[in-house]
Design an enzyme around this catalytic site. Structure first.
Site, PDB file in Angstrom:
ATOM      1  N   THR A  20       0.810  -1.220   0.000  1.00  0.00           N
ATOM      2  CA  THR A  20       0.000   0.000   0.000  1.00  0.00           C
ATOM      3  C   THR A  20       0.840   1.265   0.000  1.00  0.00           C
ATOM      4  O   THR A  20       0.465   2.264  -0.616  1.00  0.00           O
ATOM      5  CB  THR A  20      -0.935   0.006   1.235  1.00  0.00           C
ATOM      6  OG1 THR A  20      -1.843  -1.091   1.134  1.00  0.00           O
ATOM      7  CG2 THR A  20      -1.725   1.291   1.328  1.00  0.00           C
ATOM      8  N   SER A  66       0.821  -7.323  -1.019  1.00  0.00           N
ATOM      9  CA  SER A  66       1.346  -8.379  -0.143  1.00  0.00           C
ATOM     10  C   SER A  66       0.387  -9.554   0.007  1.00  0.00           C
ATOM     11  O   SER A  66       0.775 -10.601   0.514  1.00  0.00           O
ATOM     12  CB  SER A  66       1.714  -7.826   1.235  1.00  0.00           C
ATOM     13  OG  SER A  66       0.566  -7.532   2.000  1.00  0.00           O
ATOM     14  N   CYS A 272      -5.787 -18.899  20.594  1.00  0.00           N
ATOM     15  CA  CYS A 272      -6.010 -17.756  21.483  1.00  0.00           C
ATOM     16  C   CYS A 272      -4.954 -16.676  21.254  1.00  0.00           C
ATOM     17  O   CYS A 272      -3.821 -16.968  20.867  1.00  0.00           O
ATOM     18  CB  CYS A 272      -5.950 -18.202  22.942  1.00  0.00           C
ATOM     19  SG  CYS A 272      -7.185 -19.459  23.374  1.00  0.00           S
TER      20      CYS A 272
END
EC number: 3.5.1.1
Length: 334
Positions: A20, A66, A272
């Site tokens: 970007t 990417s 987690c």
């Protein structure tokens, strides 16, 4: 990390992969664009108060979003970093990279560049340079300033004034100036006694085939068997909690045993954000261990994926890969 305890960078190679930060509008939306070196030079010249090291620029080919990053591109990136240091005489490398897979690439390079006594910093931006409220120039200039103040050898991730260890972080937001976060993982491992020679950055590498499989309620052996049939050499198994899975499913456990017998290295990490894997806490975890699954401790998905690519790509035997998975090579387990 305390600033100024390491030598300041003197010569920085900027490797531009796309992403970007340098994108411009096209008929199909934002796309990577050439010519970023000139834009970067013009910006830094417009900011005389910025004190940055000497730098040179190399545009990688092809420039990519990417989302299109691959392990093959990692190999070319690794070669470009080594060339910058050993041939071009740079002591540091700044890699401009899209944010979607930046954490994967930075983690992978941590294992691909073991033993390289140079600083490698990844950065990028959430909005293209030049657009309103873009974070591009602050991240790029901030990374250069950080290098100029002195960083430890190794791979770093810089974003919005923060230096992160790429083996401990992930992209957790798709918006804003703080997309990356250090995950509070636990589960340290014994430090490896030095870097095995095949893992040194200057040794030849080959492409490995590694997959990631998150567990979900109702997962069956057919899905795992399908991955094994694809020819994978390693698998990151994203388990529940502290490393549990469907231990009452004999077909699933048998599939894991087949993976072990075929030499496929299976590493468990937790789904987690905090904590880590301890396979022997619950029966549902110890049965995975009995089927040949290794503990990834507190490794993130990105770190485990990059580590398997590094170990398997070095041509190590499966038994040696299995041994090294549970040893700390560059802080990924601690």
């Amino acid at each position: 990390m305390i600033a100024n305890t390491y030598p300041a960078a003197q010569h920085v190679m900027v490797l531009y992969t796309g992403g970007t930060i340098g994108m411009q509008a096209s008929a199909h939306g934002l796309a990577p664009a050439s010519g970023f070196e000139t834009r970067m030079r013009d910006y830094l010249h417009s900011q005389p108060e910025l004190v940055v090291p000497q730098w040179r620029f190399r545009e990688m080919a092809p420039l990519i979003d990417s989302a299109n990053m691959t392990p093959d591109y990692w190999q070319r990136l690794r070669e470009a970093v080594v060339e910058a240091v050993e041939i071009d005489g740079c002591d540091s490398v700044l890699i401009l990279h899209g944010t979607d897979t930046l954490a994967y690439s930075a983690a992978a390079m941590s294992f691909q560049l073991l033993g390289l006594h140079a600083r490698v910093v990844f950065t990028g931006s959430m909005l293209p340079a030049g657009v309103t409220d873009s974070d591009a120039w602050e991240n790029l200039s901030g990374a250069l300033v950080a290098l100029g103040q002195g960083l430890a050898p190794g791979v770093h991730l810089y974003f919005h004034g923060e230096l992160l260890d790429p083996t401990h972080c992930a992209k957790v937001r798709s918006f804003g100036r703080h997309p990356f976060k250090r995950l509070e993982r636990q589960g340290g491992g014994e430090k490896a006694g030095g870097i095995p020679t095949p893992l040194n950055y200057n040794q030849p590498r080959q492409l490995a085939k590694v997959a990631v499989l998150p567990l979900f309620p109702g997962i069956d052996a057919q899905i795992l068997d399908g991955l094994l049939a694809s020819g994978i050499q390693g698998l990151v198994l994203e388990c529940y909690g502290s490393g549990t899975g469907p231990s009452d499913n004999p077909q699933f456990l048998a599939s894991l045993e087949r993976a072990r017998d075929k030499g496929v290295v299976v590493v468990a990490v937790t789904q987690c954000h905090e904590g880590g894997v301890e396979l022997d806490v619950y029966e549902a975890g110890s049965r995975l261990r009995g089927a040949g699954v290794l503990s990834g401790g507190g490794m993130t998905r990105e770190a485990a994926f990059g580590k398997l690519h590094g170990l398997l790509g070095a041509g190590l035997e499966p038994a040696e890969v299995r041994r090294l998975v549970e040893l700390d090579l560059c802080g990924e387990l601690n």
